[in-house]
Design a protein around this motif. Structure first.
Motif, PDB file in Angstrom:
ATOM      1  N   LEU A 234       5.213  15.239   3.558  1.00 22.29           N
ATOM      2  CA  LEU A 234       5.008  16.685   3.480  1.00 22.29           C
ATOM      3  C   LEU A 234       5.243  17.278   4.862  1.00 22.29           C
ATOM      4  CD1 LEU A 234       4.163  19.297   2.119  1.00 22.29           C
ATOM      5  CD2 LEU A 234       1.768  18.682   2.532  1.00 22.29           C
ATOM      6  N   PRO A 235       6.405  17.890   5.121  1.00 25.47           N
ATOM      7  CA  PRO A 235       6.693  18.467   6.437  1.00 25.47           C
ATOM      8  C   PRO A 235       6.159  19.891   6.554  1.00 25.47           C
ATOM      9  CG  PRO A 235       8.641  18.588   5.068  1.00 25.47           C
ATOM     10  CD  PRO A 235       7.575  17.930   4.228  1.00 25.47           C
ATOM     11  N   LEU A 236       4.844  20.012   6.728  1.00 26.55           N
ATOM     12  CA  LEU A 236       4.234  21.329   6.803  1.00 26.55           C
ATOM     13  C   LEU A 236       4.645  22.038   8.091  1.00 26.55           C
ATOM     14  CD1 LEU A 236       0.448  20.925   7.694  1.00 26.55           C
ATOM     15  CD2 LEU A 236       2.287  19.438   8.483  1.00 26.55           C
ATOM     16  N   LYS A 237       4.440  23.350   8.127  1.00 24.72           N
ATOM     17  CA  LYS A 237       4.755  24.125   9.327  1.00 24.72           C
ATOM     18  C   LYS A 237       3.740  23.791  10.426  1.00 24.72           C
ATOM     19  CE  LYS A 237       6.897  28.057   6.992  1.00 24.72           C
ATOM     20  NZ  LYS A 237       6.852  29.534   6.768  1.00 24.72           N
ATOM     21  N   PRO A 238       4.181  23.681  11.669  1.00 24.07           N
ATOM     22  CA  PRO A 238       3.257  23.364  12.759  1.00 24.07           C
ATOM     23  C   PRO A 238       2.104  24.365  12.827  1.00 24.07           C
ATOM     24  CG  PRO A 238       5.522  23.181  13.518  1.00 24.07           C
ATOM     25  CD  PRO A 238       5.577  23.767  12.142  1.00 24.07           C
ATOM     26  N   GLY A 239       0.892  23.853  12.975  1.00 27.86           N
ATOM     27  CA  GLY A 239      -0.286  24.704  13.088  1.00 27.86           C
ATOM     28  C   GLY A 239      -0.928  25.074  11.775  1.00 27.86           C
ATOM     29  N   THR A 240      -0.415  24.571  10.646  1.00 27.62           N
ATOM     30  CA  THR A 240      -0.967  24.937   9.338  1.00 27.62           C
ATOM     31  C   THR A 240      -1.770  23.802   8.714  1.00 27.62           C
ATOM     32  OG1 THR A 240       1.051  24.263   8.167  1.00 27.62           O
ATOM     33  CG2 THR A 240       0.929  26.545   8.940  1.00 27.62           C
ATOM     34  N   ASP A 241      -2.136  22.797   9.508  1.00 30.33           N
ATOM     35  CA  ASP A 241      -2.900  21.677   8.966  1.00 30.33           C
ATOM     36  C   ASP A 241      -4.210  22.130   8.342  1.00 30.33           C
ATOM     37  OD1 ASP A 241      -1.265  21.008  11.385  1.00 30.33           O
ATOM     38  OD2 ASP A 241      -1.685  18.961  10.728  1.00 30.33           O
ATOM     39  N   THR A 242      -4.921  23.017   9.050  1.00 26.96           N
ATOM     40  CA  THR A 242      -6.221  23.479   8.555  1.00 26.96           C
ATOM     41  C   THR A 242      -6.075  24.234   7.246  1.00 26.96           C
ATOM     42  OG1 THR A 242      -7.006  23.662  10.843  1.00 26.96           O
ATOM     43  CG2 THR A 242      -8.287  24.783   9.143  1.00 26.96           C
ATOM     44  N   ALA A 243      -5.039  25.057   7.128  1.00 29.98           N
ATOM     45  CA  ALA A 243      -4.809  25.783   5.881  1.00 29.98           C
ATOM     46  C   ALA A 243      -4.549  24.816   4.733  1.00 29.98           C
ATOM     47  CB  ALA A 243      -3.631  26.740   6.045  1.00 29.98           C
ATOM     48  N   LEU A 244      -3.823  23.746   4.989  1.00 33.11           N
ATOM     49  CA  LEU A 244      -3.556  22.740   3.962  1.00 33.11           C
ATOM     50  C   LEU A 244      -4.850  22.077   3.520  1.00 33.11           C
ATOM     51  CD1 LEU A 244      -1.629  20.885   2.319  1.00 33.11           C
ATOM     52  CD2 LEU A 244      -1.572  19.398   4.339  1.00 33.11           C
TER      53      LEU A 244
ATOM     54  N   ALA B 217       0.838  -1.200   0.000  1.00 38.51           N
ATOM     55  CA  ALA B 217       0.000   0.000   0.000  1.00 38.51           C
ATOM     56  C   ALA B 217       0.874   1.251   0.000  1.00 38.51           C
ATOM     57  CB  ALA B 217      -0.917   0.004   1.215  1.00 38.51           C
ATOM     58  N   LYS B 218       0.443   2.289  -0.705  1.00 40.25           N
ATOM     59  CA  LYS B 218       1.163   3.559  -0.751  1.00 40.25           C
ATOM     60  C   LYS B 218       0.843   4.373   0.499  1.00 40.25           C
ATOM     61  CE  LYS B 218       2.925   2.659  -4.753  1.00 40.25           C
ATOM     62  NZ  LYS B 218       4.371   2.371  -4.880  1.00 40.25           N
ATOM     63  N   LEU B 219       1.802   5.206   0.892  1.00 43.90           N
ATOM     64  CA  LEU B 219       1.642   5.978   2.128  1.00 43.90           C
ATOM     65  C   LEU B 219       2.102   7.413   1.918  1.00 43.90           C
ATOM     66  CD1 LEU B 219       1.101   6.187   5.210  1.00 43.90           C
ATOM     67  CD2 LEU B 219       3.454   5.396   5.570  1.00 43.90           C
ATOM     68  N   ILE B 220       1.214   8.357   2.281  1.00 38.67           N
ATOM     69  CA  ILE B 220       1.534   9.781   2.289  1.00 38.67           C
ATOM     70  C   ILE B 220       1.405  10.271   3.724  1.00 38.67           C
ATOM     71  CG2 ILE B 220       0.861  12.078   1.489  1.00 38.67           C
ATOM     72  CD1 ILE B 220      -0.287  10.751  -1.015  1.00 38.67           C
ATOM     73  N   VAL B 221       2.428  10.928   4.234  1.00 39.23           N
ATOM     74  CA  VAL B 221       2.432  11.410   5.618  1.00 39.23           C
ATOM     75  C   VAL B 221       2.604  12.915   5.634  1.00 39.23           C
ATOM     76  CG1 VAL B 221       3.624  11.358   7.836  1.00 39.23           C
ATOM     77  CG2 VAL B 221       3.321   9.240   6.538  1.00 39.23           C
ATOM     78  N   VAL B 222       1.676  13.597   6.315  1.00 33.55           N
ATOM     79  CA  VAL B 222       1.764  15.044   6.520  1.00 33.55           C
ATOM     80  C   VAL B 222       2.104  15.255   7.983  1.00 33.55           C
ATOM     81  CG1 VAL B 222       0.548  17.235   6.374  1.00 33.55           C
ATOM     82  CG2 VAL B 222       0.032  15.420   4.723  1.00 33.55           C
ATOM     83  N   ASP B 223       3.326  15.698   8.253  1.00 27.57           N
ATOM     84  CA  ASP B 223       3.800  15.812   9.630  1.00 27.57           C
ATOM     85  C   ASP B 223       5.035  16.700   9.657  1.00 27.57           C
ATOM     86  OD1 ASP B 223       4.784  15.378  12.276  1.00 27.57           O
ATOM     87  OD2 ASP B 223       3.778  13.432  12.319  1.00 27.57           O
ATOM     88  N   PRO B 224       5.093  17.680  10.575  1.00 24.61           N
ATOM     89  CA  PRO B 224       6.316  18.490  10.666  1.00 24.61           C
ATOM     90  C   PRO B 224       7.544  17.653  11.009  1.00 24.61           C
ATOM     91  CG  PRO B 224       4.524  19.487  11.922  1.00 24.61           C
ATOM     92  CD  PRO B 224       4.074  18.111  11.534  1.00 24.61           C
ATOM     93  N   ARG B 225       7.320  16.535  11.699  1.00 19.46           N
ATOM     94  CA  ARG B 225       8.429  15.673  12.118  1.00 19.46           C
ATOM     95  C   ARG B 225       8.671  14.568  11.098  1.00 19.46           C
ATOM     96  NH1 ARG B 225       7.048  12.384  16.115  1.00 19.46           N
ATOM     97  NH2 ARG B 225       4.965  12.305  15.203  1.00 19.46           N
ATOM     98  N   PHE B 226       9.899  14.130  11.024  1.00 19.22           N
ATOM     99  CA  PHE B 226      10.206  12.940  10.231  1.00 19.22           C
ATOM    100  C   PHE B 226       9.922  11.739  11.122  1.00 19.22           C
ATOM    101  CE2 PHE B 226      13.270  10.030   7.976  1.00 19.22           C
ATOM    102  CZ  PHE B 226      12.513   9.961   6.813  1.00 19.22           C
TER     103      PHE B 226
END
Length: 280
Positions: free
Chosen positions: A269-279, A249-258
């Motif tokens: 996708l290491p987005l900036k902390p607190g920007t989940d809603t904007a994404l 299965a393929k996996l996509i992870v959105v997390d500031p941490r590795f």
């Protein structure tokens, strides 16, 4: 920026296993330790046969682990004197299939913790003095019922608040509802799964519950946002997660941490902390 996490082939190293395959087969941090408790090691059955603890004959009693809300299936090894010697995973349990985390394996120590309260204690000194005396269950329950009725008569049932936590508290919650108080609040709700449950109910009409109904093993794509699967002790989740990765299965992870999951992802996708809603 989205980082593809593909295997890196170095011509200087002749490796028989890719980075991707290596990461899939490594333990899932603390959560992956749960998988080990259900493993069978060749030859160990003769040394530790089923129904024996060392040289003692034990009975296996099926139950549910209460060390967290995941409630894995367990088998308690009890000797002829009724003492719980150890806890194993129950291979017949549909969610965990015999796996337990380290906390679950150590659950029998909770029963014999020297600081565990084994009987009711009633305060005999001033509040804060730490002076208590042992009383019977009848004394404790009568005192409790008397005080509750006095409060309801003088101030109304709503003057009583109930702050439960854990599965065990649900039984007492029925009593509080029957008593008439609407003030029932779980202190950890806002800090734990409360926002998730409210979000699911507003979006889909019902909360997701716990344990969550999962179907990792049959999915082709997993997208993790705001989750720490692989770093928790939810045995069923980790088991299905590992099986899904093993199946391809393929996996996509959105997390500031590795994170552990990000290490196994096809895309991170290491987005900036607190920007989940904007994404979203």
């Amino acid at each position: 920026m989205i980082y593809p996490c593909k295997p890196h082939k170095n011509p200087e190293h002749n490796m028989s296993i890719s980075r991707r395959d290596f990461l899939k087969k490594t333990t899932l941090s603390a959560g992956a330790f749960t998988l080990l408790s259900g493993m069978k090691v060749h030859g160990m059955e003769a040394i530790h046969p089923k129904g024996w603890k060392g040289r003692q004959r034990v009975s296996e009693i099926a139950s549910i682990c209460e060390m967290c809300f995941w409630r894995c299936g367990i088998l308690g090894n009890v000797d002829k004197h009724g003492k719980l010697l150890k806890i194993d995973g129950n291979p017949e349990h549909p969610l965990t299939e015999g796996r337990l985390c380290a906390r679950g394996n150590a659950g029998h120590k909770l029963a014999y913790d020297p600081d565990r309260l084994k009987y009711p204690l009633m305060r005999v000194g001033k509040r804060g003095e730490g002076k208590f005396k042992r009383v019977s269950w009848d004394e404790a329950l009568d005192f409790f019922a008397k005080k509750l009725l006095e409060i309801r008569e003088k101030h109304g049932a709503e003057a009583v608040g109930f702050f439960p936590h854990g599965i065990q508290a649900r039984f007492f919650e029925h009593l509080m509802k029957g008593f008439g108080t609407p003030n029932i609040v779980e202190p950890a709700f806002a800090q734990c799964r409360g926002p998730r449950d409210v979000g699911y109910k507003l979006t889909f009409g019902n909360n997701v519950g716990s344990p969550e109904p999962l179907d990792f093993e049959n999915t082709k794509m997993m997208v993790f946002i705001g989750t720490h699967i692989g770093e928790n002790v939810f045995t069923g989740q980790n088991l299905q997660f590992a099986n899904a990765l093993e199946r391809g299965a393929k996996l996509i992870v959105v997390d500031p941490r590795f994170s552990i999951a990000a290490q196994k992802a096809d895309y991170w996708l290491p987005l900036k902390p607190g920007t989940d809603t904007a994404l979203l």
